[in-house]
Design a protein around this motif. Structure first.
Motif, short mmCIF file in Angstrom:
data_model
loop_
_atom_site.label_atom_id
_atom_site.label_comp_id
_atom_site.label_asym_id
_atom_site.label_seq_id
_atom_site.Cartn_x
_atom_site.Cartn_y
_atom_site.Cartn_z
N ILE A 146 0.83 -1.21 0.00
CA ILE A 146 0.00 0.00 0.00
C ILE A 146 0.87 1.25 0.00
O ILE A 146 0.54 2.26 -0.64
N GLU A 147 2.01 1.20 0.67
CA GLU A 147 2.93 2.35 0.65
C GLU A 147 3.53 2.53 -0.73
O GLU A 147 3.71 3.65 -1.21
N ILE A 148 3.89 1.43 -1.37
CA ILE A 148 4.47 1.51 -2.71
C ILE A 148 3.53 2.22 -3.66
O ILE A 148 3.94 3.08 -4.45
N THR B 133 -3.66 2.97 8.04
CA THR B 133 -3.96 4.39 7.82
C THR B 133 -2.72 5.25 8.03
O THR B 133 -2.42 6.13 7.21
N THR B 134 -2.00 5.01 9.11
CA THR B 134 -0.79 5.81 9.35
C THR B 134 0.27 5.51 8.30
O THR B 134 1.02 6.42 7.89
N ARG B 135 0.34 4.28 7.83
CA ARG B 135 1.31 3.92 6.78
C ARG B 135 0.99 4.65 5.48
O ARG B 135 1.89 5.10 4.76
N ILE B 136 -0.28 4.79 5.15
CA ILE B 136 -0.67 5.50 3.94
C ILE B 136 -0.23 6.96 4.00
O ILE B 136 0.39 7.49 3.07
N GLN C 108 6.54 2.89 -9.25
CA GLN C 108 5.83 2.50 -8.04
C GLN C 108 4.57 1.70 -8.35
O GLN C 108 4.23 0.76 -7.63
N THR C 109 3.85 2.07 -9.42
CA THR C 109 2.65 1.33 -9.78
C THR C 109 3.00 -0.09 -10.20
O THR C 109 2.35 -1.07 -9.81
N TYR C 110 4.04 -0.22 -11.02
CA TYR C 110 4.49 -1.53 -11.48
C TYR C 110 4.97 -2.36 -10.28
O TYR C 110 4.66 -3.56 -10.18
N ALA C 111 5.71 -1.72 -9.39
CA ALA C 111 6.23 -2.43 -8.21
C ALA C 111 5.10 -2.84 -7.27
O ALA C 111 5.22 -3.83 -6.54
N VAL D 84 1.61 7.69 -6.57
CA VAL D 84 0.54 8.62 -6.91
C VAL D 84 0.77 10.01 -6.32
O VAL D 84 0.53 11.04 -6.98
N ALA D 85 1.24 10.10 -5.09
CA ALA D 85 1.35 11.38 -4.38
C ALA D 85 2.21 12.42 -5.10
O ALA D 85 1.88 13.61 -5.06
#
Length: 513
Positions: free
Chosen positions: A101-103, A151-154, A458-461, A108-109
């Protein structure tokens, strides 16, 4: 010679002038010892191109270390998956979501951070990034439910992500073309090392102190990063560069002198935000000179760095019955491979490109009657060093998979680590060459290109682990590694295509623009 190349050569020579002893270039020659510089700096000491080398290099290391924190923060909990199962009541598959989820959000960010940095500069974005990511990492350490942790990881990934894209603009703000391979390579090296360093530093910490200790350590690192930016990270965005010999804005110099730039916020643009700004990086899908090297680099990164980061704990644990701390030591091989790869990739690619620039000038002077003493840089020259990197990456991956499959259960041996070191060595060579080439192809759009690269990688990963595990389960270590090595080979063909058709693709896109 194509029309695009001729126009590029003419532009280069217009920027640096035809006479090295022209009085307009006296300050440039005094500061830098040469006038064949791209971009050409103005005379003001406020111009980041004119900063002392020590200041540039210190800030480069801070920004590169900042970029490393994104993938490091995602991977730092990998040794804690078993703890998540026991403490938070999730499965191993669900535990892996804390990384994936972090990847995704780190890809995106940057779409939002890049336009913000154009308004208020790089420095405030970096400060906000480091401080808030530290806060969310610390908050995650004290959560008691899986939902709260995710949530905190996001939010932690969203706030740590700017340096993964804006970092390329910072490098471009401070360094010249002849330095760019080495300096961009330092930035990409630390991005590569992020997923490696996360499990490496947290393995024994998690084993003896628990998973919360890894997030407390992460928060402390990010807080230290905030302090480094605050005291040692001046603003690099410089919009008022004028040609050498022309008067510059004295107010701009005053604003950037002493401690003033460290204690004040300067708004560089009050232009209203437009939706198109946030989607501009997607235009790179229509530019093969950016799209193909980005895809090639992304595949090499995913099938070496990401693949091994995910499967070293799983496969090594099963094959050799290692503890989390012992598993973390296996990442040393990946780190050694990345470091040695960058020694060749950065300085090596710059030396080769500069040599080719002198050869280009000599050939052009002979054919067109131009001055053969002025170097002529062409982005495609850098790509000649990519094929060896692809070959080493796919060979190393095959060695890694075969040696793991043939290993004696419960008896550790070093041969899979040798394979992983070779693979990451090649991958780092590919990374520096491909990323630098894509950015050099459209220097005026560095921010959009770097955001596109980060988003694609990041999306591919993020997607890759969902089918990587299926492949290794159903096909075995050797066959699965062979399959993904073949895809790395496909990436090499993409880069070779850029070597042949890159100039015509850029010329076509410039005419369209």
């Amino acid at each position: 010679m194509s029309l695009d190349e001729k126009n590029n050569v003419s532009q280069q020579r217009d920027e640096r002038g035809t006479q090295a002893d022209d009085h307009r270039y006296a300050q440039v020659l005094k500061r830098h010892g040469r006038v064949d510089l791209i971009p050409m700096p103005s005379d003001t000491p406020a111009d980041p191109l004119n900063w002392p080398s020590w200041r540039k290099n210190v800030l480069l290391l801070i920004v590169a270390f900042h970029a490393m924190q994104g993938p490091l923060g995602a991977a730092i909990v990998i040794p804690a998956f078993e703890d998540f199962v026991q403490d938070l009541g999730v499965s191993i598959a669900e535990a892996s979501y804390s990384v994936s989820i972090e990847i995704l959000f780190m890809g995106v960010a940057p779409l939002f951070w890049a336009p913000i940095s154009k308004r208020i500069g790089r420095r405030p974005v970096y400060l906000l990034s480091a401080l808030l990511s530290a806060a969310f990492a610390l908050g995650g350490a004290y959560t008691n439910s899986w939902g709260a942790l995710i949530t905190t990881r996001i939010f932690q990934s969203i706030f740590i992500s700017p340096a993964l894209s804006v970092g390329a603009s910072t490098v471009d703000d401070m360094f010249f073309s002849y330095q760019r391979g080495q300096k961009m390579g330092i930035w990409t090296l630390l991005v590569t090392c992020g997923p490696i360093m996360g499990p490496l530093i947290s393995g024994y910490l998690v084993q003896y102190r628990g998973w919360r200790a890894s997030l407390i350590l992460l928060a402390a690192i990010h807080l230290g990063l905030f302090i480094a930016h605050f005291f040692l990270g001046p603003e690099t965005l410089f919009l008022n560069r004028v040609p050498p010999g022309e008067p510059y804005d004295e107010d701009e110099v005053a604003k950037r002198s002493g401690w003033r730039p460290f204690l004040s916020l300067h708004v560089y643009s009050k232009q209203p935000y437009r939706a198109s700004e946030f989607f501009r990086p997607f235009a790179m899908f229509a530019r093969p000179a950016v799209l193909l090297p980005t895809l090639a680099y992304t595949m090499a990164f995913s099938y070496t760095n990401v693949l091994m980061t995910i499967f070293v704990p799983q496969l090594f644990g099963e094959a050799f019955h290692l503890t989390p701390g012992q598993v973390s030591l296996q990442f040393i091989a990946l780190l050694v491979g990345a470091l040695l790869g960058e020694v060749v990739a950065g300085k090596g690619s710059d030396a080769f490109v500069n040599w080719r620039a002198r050869k280009n000038a000599s050939a052009l002077g002979t054919s067109d009657g131009e001055d053969p003493t002025q170097p002529v840089w062409r982005p495609e020259d850098r790509l000649m060093l990519a094929p060896p990197g692809f070959i080493l990456a796919l060979v190393g991956l095959i060695v890694w998979g075969v040696q793991l499959q043939d290993a004696t259960v419960g008896k550790w041996n070093i041969t899979p680590d040798i394979g992983s070191a070779i693979a990451v060595f090649g991958q780092q060579l590919v990374t520096t060459v491909c990323v630098t080439y894509a950015i050099e192809s459209y220097r005026s759009e560095t921010a959009d290109v770097s955001v596109f690269i980060s988003l694609t990688r990041q999306t591919y990963a993020f997607i890759a682990p969902f089918y990587l595990s299926v492949a290794y389960t159903n096909m075995g270590d050797a066959k699965a590694s062979g399959l993904f090595a073949a895809l790395i080979g496909l990436g090499m063909l993409m880069v070779l295509a850029c070597s042949v058709w890159g100039p015509s693709w850029r010329e076509r896109s410039q005419k369209a623009d």
